[in-house]
Design a protein around this motif. Structure first.
Motif: not given
Length: 362
Positions: A42-46
């Motif tokens: 669910g987290s963003f991975h740049e």
């Protein structure tokens, strides 16, 4: 059917089991949708998002070098010439770089497999709609059916017939054997013909075939499958709108085949079976109780072997005893004993006919 997130989780799990490293699968928006570390889902991975945009691998040398990223390598996953996601492996670059091409290729293979399986499932569901519409004689058929190539070819065919196949081998419950039988069926049908796989039956529509050709089809399926199958075949119809009639006839033929313990039966060849099939259970039991009231089920089963051999060899005791591996005196004794219990004599034509009818209904 698996969702995209479920497919991603399966990929991560499979690769983790193989290489023993922590992995993430990131969608094209940069969101981690599957991970060996559930807390990261669910987290963003740049870094992964950048891999999607550049279509190049992105190496993260230190934690936090990119938003939401940890040390590791992120590889764009390509399917049908498009980036469909990113597979990331965590760890020190020198330790994990050897896994790079392996996890990328394996991920792409697993994505392809998931796509093929979904396509096959969709095709199967699509064909089930067509078959159900035709055999249930729906006045208004679905748009799927009305626009299908199969519908057009069936509608234009000179004759149509419904076949129902039931597996009587317990081993067929294993999915791989069921798939094997279905593959054999699919390999032996022509353009415009259609078969679907239900929980317990295979139901199909054959077109432009005669009796001999249909029978050859059944033999080929039976021999190539190497699984015990029972076939029921409806009557041939010139009007495709009467497929529902052929379907009901195929059900009756299948039931009768099981009753008389044969592998296949055409409805048009059922003869007196057409009449006996519609007799109510109550009437059957009333008749059978009158014939077999003094006989046990075990004795009936034993006598059936003798009776059908007696019929086949025209009452020749010598031939019957040979085929059943019984001494002639033993055979004579068993026949006499059964005659006494039923008060019916095999040598008497009227009695023989009654016993034949009783054994067919039993």
């Amino acid at each position: 059917m698996l969702t995209y997130d479920e497919v991603a989780q399966e990929i991560v799990k499979e690769l983790k089991d193989i290489i023993g490293r922590n992995l993430n699968y990131i969608n094209v928006k940069g969101e981690i949708i599957a991970s060996t570390n559930p807390e990261r889902v669910g987290s963003f991975h740049e870094g992964a998002y950048l891999a999607v945009k550049t279509k190049e691998r992105i190496v993260v040398n230190v934690d936090g070098e990119y938003i939401g990223a940890k040390k590791g390598i992120n590889f764009p996953v390509v399917f049908r010439n498009e980036v469909v996601g990113v597979i990331g492996i965590s760890g020190e670059y020198e330790e994990i770089k050897k896994y790079g091409n392996i996890i990328k290729k394996m991920t792409e293979i697993l994505i392809k497999e998931a796509y093929i399986n979904e396509k096959l499932i969709n095709e199967d569901e699509y064909q089930k709609i067509i078959v159900n519409d035709l055999i249930e004689n729906r006045a208004i058929k679905s748009s799927v059916t009305m626009t299908s190539k199969e519908y057009f070819l069936i509608k234009k065919s000179e004759n149509v017939v419904v076949i129902i196949i039931e597996y009587k081998d317990e081993k067929i419950k294993f999915l791989e054997l069921k798939r094997k039988v279905f593959k054999v069926i699919k390999n032996n049908i022509n353009e415009g013909e259609i078969f679907v796989n239900t929980e317990f039956l295979f139901i199909g529509i054959l077109i432009n075939r005669n009796f001999r050709e249909v029978n050859e089809f059944l033999k080929e399926v039976e021999n190539s499958s190497q699984v015990k199958l029972v076939f029921g075949v409806g009557s041939f119809k010139k009007d495709f709108e009467k497929l529902h009639e052929s379907y009901n006839e195929a059900l009756k033929a299948l039931s009768w085949a099981k009753t008389v313990k044969i592998n296949r039966k055409f409805y048009n060849c059922m003869s007196y079976g057409k009449l006996l099939y519609d007799i109510s259970v109550e009437k059957k039991m009333e008749f059978l109780n009158g014939i077999f009231k003094n006989v046990t089920d075990e004795e009936i089963e034993e006598f059936k072997k003798i009776f059908y051999a007696y019929e086949k060899y025209n009452g020749s005791i010598k031939k019957i005893s040979k085929v059943l591996f019984l001494h002639e005196n033993t055979l004579q004794y068993q026949i006499k004993k059964f005659n006494e219990k039923t008060r019916l004599d095999l040598r008497n034509y009227a009695d023989f006919s009654l016993l034949k009818l009783a054994l067919l209904l039993y």
